[in-house]
Design an enzyme around this catalytic site. Structure first.
Site: not given
Length: 622
Positions: A194, A196, A200-201, A416-417, A420
């Site tokens: 998987g 990081p 898993k640990t 600009h924003e 969007h």
């Protein structure tokens, strides 16, 4: 443990010193000399019986006419030199020599100190074991089943399918006879794969905690040393310890450090690493199923592991620990806020929807940042605004309140924003707008955040084209309203080009080139990184790829410009609101697009920006 070591060291130094003294005494005894007085020395000179003489301070050594050697103690004087010259005695004067003991000490002391330091270093290297040559001992850390900080499945969330897969391991460790009785064989090795931070640990520790068995934890890099054969010896010692504590679990974290494909090293490979891997292969395939020793390992690069390590009989069960989905993220957040005071109005489901792609480690860090922010404000509870601020900090960085920019640049950022936000609100099949801000954070001037309703695992061509149009909406607004182009769209153009090229070369979404994959990635297994992309197509096809990429971007840029032109009043409304309030929510954006007014107090005293490129945080594909 220290007493025997220092006694042995003292005994060794005593033996060495005795040997040195005996050697020097034996050397001195080989020279037989005759002792004479200083007055006899003068008489021998006058009688012509001395052939040569050496003067060293007060010591006079020489050779008589009959060949015998003599030694005398006296003093130098002009009278003596005149006497020697008168009778033609050949003599020479040398610097007076120090004590023979000092000479011996100066010769051998450095060697004695070197030996002492060597043994002291060996002692320290072995961590106090008292065995200077015990390099081959395993460095695995044993976690007792009676440990107070025991991890169980209750501490793991968001990966229910993975836990169900591993419960069989727990049942075997608790009752191995249940499986052996029917002739079953538990997998000898379990490989957790998987990204990081996916846990898993943590999963391995939870299995050990649930089964109530000893847990040996070691990193793959702990096996490999500069001395050839040490790693293989440590592998043998690890398995010997594990068999004494069976049933138990051996967990090897980052196994790719020792389990890389053999023969893949630059310059011919690493003999020590390969010997360690060979020993690990032998040990894994050498014990029986009823011994109760289960090997677990974790890696985020299973593609570079040696095939012999993955074959049945070794790591014959491979379990993926995935990045959690929205339901999994909500479960993980519940685990991490379990011991933290939350305000009643906090909705973890909304926060989970706003963190697509976050792993368990990312979510734990987000909750911790929110707790620190709330504590900094002297609050008694963690509120929604603290979690939102922590999310923005993790995604985009800290607010840069100290930067003062001009009104012209601030207006450019706002439009600009607004571009969007407007295009994203008008296009179908796009993720809803969550927040728009012109407050600079990290490397971004402003941000337009979109929250997906559900996690997306596949992307349609229409969604990707709408995504490209949304990313180009900022540039379109600048060109239409301000009549100029700025560097604020730099990051947008980079991401747009990447998505368009993947549509053509990887996802077969080009009508001209058809459903083909173009270009083959090449990488070195040892490095684990892509180093080049092999061109398996002609120059004519390369030109076709460039034309298709340009066509996709240009077409969607024109779509964005048309949407901005047709809804120019909505664009002005959003930009003016951003200049007034600096941050707008998704509901407020939708009101402004419809032409409705906002009932809010303006934000005072803030004129902030960034001198670099804008970075819009959107649900990007690829």
């Amino acid at each position: 443990m220290k007493g025997p070591f220092y006694r042995n060291l003292a005994l060794l130094l005593t033996v060495i010193l005795t040997f040195v003294l005996l050697f020097n005494l034996a050397r001195l005894s080989t020279f037989q000399v005759q002792k004479i007085s200083f007055s006899d020395l003068k008489k021998q000179v006058e009688s012509g019986k001395i052939k040569e003489l050496t003067i060293k301070g007060r010591i006079f050594r020489g050779k008589l006419a009959d060949g015998n050697r003599f030694e005398s103690i006296g003093y130098e004087s002009d009278e003596l030199y005149k006497l020697l010259d008168q009778y033609g005695v050949e003599y020479r004067v040398e610097p007076s020599e120090a004590s023979p003991w000092l000479s011996i000490l100066g010769t051998w002391l450095p060697m004695i100190l070197f030996i002492a330091l060597f043994f002291a270093f060996m002692r320290q290297l072995q961590g106090g074991t008292g065995k200077a040559m015990s390099f081959g001992k395993s460095r695995a850390r044993l976690v007792s089943p009676d440990s107070k900080n025991k991890v169980t499945f209750a501490d793991v969330a968001g990966i229910d399918e993975t836990l169900n897969e591993l419960k069989e391991i727990v049942e075997f460790l608790k009752d191995p006879k249940k499986f052996v009785r029917l002739g079953g064989r538990i997998p000898k090795g379990v490989l957790l794969m998987g990204a990081p931070g996916t846990g898993k640990t943590l999963v391995a520790k939870a299995i050990a905690g649930e089964a109530g068995v000893p847990f040996f934890n070691i990193s793959g890099s702990d096996f490999v040393e500069m001395f050839v054969g040490v790693g293989a010896s440590r592998v043998r010692d690890l398995f010997e310890q594990a068999k004494k504590h069976s049933p138990c679990i051996i967990f090897i974290d980052e196994i790719d450090a020792v389990g890389r494909h053999r023969g893949a090293g630059l310059g011919g490979g690493h003999d020590e690493r390969e010997q360690t891997l060979n020993q690990l292969l032998v040990e894994m395939d050498g014990f029986e199923a009823n011994e109760g020793v289960i090997i677990m390992a974790a890696t985020n690069r299973p593609d570079i592991l040696d095939p012999a390590l993955l074959r049945p009989g070794r790591f014959d069960r491979r379990i993926v620990v995935p990045v959690p989905d929205v339901k999994g993220r909500e479960g993980i957040l519940k685990v991490h806020v379990r011991n933290k005071p939350l305000a009643p109005n906090v909705e973890l489901s909304t926060l989970a929807r706003g963190t697509p792609g976050f792993t368990g480690a990312d979510l734990e860090n987000l909750v911790n940042e929110a707790a620190l922010i709330a504590a900094r404000k002297s609050k008694n509870y963690i509120e929604t605004e603290d979690l939102e601020e922590a999310k923005d900090k993790v995604l985009m960085g800290v607010e840069r309140k100290s930067m003062i920019i001009s009104d012209r640049e601030r207006k450019s950022i706002a439009y600009h924003e607004a571009g969007h936000a407007l295009v994203a609100s008008l296009l179908p099949d796009t993720d809803p707008i969550h927040k728009v801000s012109i407050i600079p954070r990290g490397m971004a001037l402003g941000a337009t955040q979109q929250l997906p309703l559900d996690d997306r695992h596949t992307y349609s061509k229409a969604y990707l084209e709408n995504l490209i149009a949304t990313m180009l909406g900022g540039r379109a607004a600048e060109e239409i309203v301000l009549g100029e182009l700025t560097t604020g769209a730099g990051n947008d153009l980079e991401r747009t080009s990447e998505v368009a090229r993947k549509m053509v070369c990887e996802w077969g979404m080009s009508e001209t080139l058809g459903p083909v994959t173009l270009g083959k990635k090449e990488e070195l297994v040892f490095l684990g990184k892509e180093i080049s992309q092999h061109r398996d197509f002609s120059e004519k096809t390369a030109e076709g790829i460039d034309d298709e990429v340009k066509e996709i971007i240009t077409k969607n840029y024109e779509r964005a410009k048309k949407l901005v032109t047709d809804n120019i009043n909505g664009l002005h409304g959003i930009a003016d609101a951003l200049l007034t309030y600096e941050t707008l929510t998704g509901d407020e954006i939708r009101k402004l697009v419809k032409g409705e007014a906002l009932d809010r107090k303006p934000t005072k005293g803030k004129e902030e920006g960034h001198k670099d490129a804008d970075s819009s945080q959107e649900g990007a594909a690829g």
